[in-house]
Design an enzyme around this catalytic site. Structure first.
Site, PDB file in Angstrom:
ATOM      1  N   ASP A 251       0.852  -1.192   0.000  1.00 41.48           N
ATOM      2  CA  ASP A 251       0.000   0.000   0.000  1.00 41.48           C
ATOM      3  C   ASP A 251       0.886   1.239   0.000  1.00 41.48           C
ATOM      4  O   ASP A 251       2.097   1.152   0.205  1.00 41.48           O
ATOM      5  CB  ASP A 251      -1.017  -0.010   1.150  1.00 41.48           C
TER       6      ASP A 251
ATOM      7  N   TYR B 142       2.935   4.764   0.754  1.00 44.52           N
ATOM      8  CA  TYR B 142       3.523   5.422   1.923  1.00 44.52           C
ATOM      9  C   TYR B 142       2.473   6.340   2.543  1.00 44.52           C
ATOM     10  O   TYR B 142       1.681   6.961   1.831  1.00 44.52           O
ATOM     11  CB  TYR B 142       4.744   6.248   1.509  1.00 44.52           C
TER      12      TYR B 142
ATOM     13  N   PHE C 278       6.834   1.746  -4.006  1.00 46.93           N
ATOM     14  CA  PHE C 278       8.209   1.963  -3.544  1.00 46.93           C
ATOM     15  C   PHE C 278       8.775   3.337  -3.893  1.00 46.93           C
ATOM     16  O   PHE C 278       9.840   3.711  -3.398  1.00 46.93           O
ATOM     17  CB  PHE C 278       9.166   0.866  -4.064  1.00 46.93           C
TER      18      PHE C 278
ATOM     19  N   HIS D 294      11.192  -9.404   1.233  1.00 45.37           N
ATOM     20  CA  HIS D 294      10.910  -7.979   1.037  1.00 45.37           C
ATOM     21  C   HIS D 294      12.182  -7.160   1.296  1.00 45.37           C
ATOM     22  O   HIS D 294      13.010  -7.535   2.129  1.00 45.37           O
ATOM     23  CB  HIS D 294       9.808  -7.545   2.011  1.00 45.37           C
TER      24      HIS D 294
END
Length: 221
Positions: free
Chosen positions: A65, A67, A78, A187
């Site tokens: 989702d 920031y 990202f 991740h």
């Protein structure tokens, strides 16, 4: 429902826009934006699609989702807007790129340059309430973004899917690994990356090798 989204994606996803879940999602998101601070800015909710048309997708990078702090999110997984400090996951992405393909760490964390080369930077959830991670995760966005992934899987081939972390890796079920390249790892967040499996995964060079093998221009990471 007339959704303002890039026309090739609109053709692929038109069937979603009139479904009850999407109508309810739209109403809820509109109310959230009216009543509280949400990210990204409303005009950038579909930025990933608008910058990377359906027929030009070469690589898919899945995030969870947006920031949730001021000035960061602009509709690309990202990525942060120019002038914003790199979040830890993005720092680790740039470190791996530098180690893998030799590209120096850039001055800006704005990944629009990737999107314009055919990298779909797609979050599973496209909006978030300020300061509250995953606050819009149950509104219905994932049904919509899953439909986008499935559309690519049905109609396109020779795409590289970069699935980082358990959540992104769960989307592998939609992708035919015989017709595409699916690369999976932990991740890039410090909690996961520092345990091993992120640094040295060589996803960026492997992606480019695959694209070249299939007659496509590699990504300038």
């Amino acid at each position: 429902m007339d959704v303002q989204i890039e026309h090739t994606w609109k053709e692929q996803l038109q069937g979603e826009f009139d479904k009850p879940y999407f109508v309810q999602l739209t109403e809820t998101v509109r109310r959230e934006y009216q009543q509280t601070t949400c990210y990204p800015p409303g005009k950038l909710i579909f930025n990933a699609f608008n910058l990377c048309p359906f027929d030009q997708v070469k690589v898919v990078i899945l995030g969870q989702d947006p920031y949730h702090e001021p000035g960061q999110a602009h509709g690309l997984s990202f990525s942060v807007q120019d002038g914003v400090m790199f979040p830890p996951s993005l720092q680790n992405i740039f470190r791996e790129i530098q180690n893998d393909v030799g590209t120096p760490i850039p001055y800006s964390g704005n990944l629009t340059r990737w999107a314009e080369q055919g990298v779909l930077l797609l979050n599973a959830t496209l909006t978030v309430r300020a300061h509250l991670a995953n606050s819009h995760a149950r509104l219905g966005w994932q049904t919509f973004t899953d439909a986008a992934i499935q559309a690519l899987a049905r109609h396109r081939e020779h795409i590289v899917y970069l699935l980082w972390g358990g959540y992104a890796r769960s989307k592998a079920q939609y992708i035919d690994a015989q017709r595409n390249l699916v690369l999976q790892s932990v991740h890039p967040s410090p909690l996961s990356a520092n345990r091993g499996g992120w640094f040295g995964n060589h996803h960026f060079s492997l992606a480019n090798q695959y694209l070249i093998q299939h007659g496509k221009e590699p990504i300038v990471w």
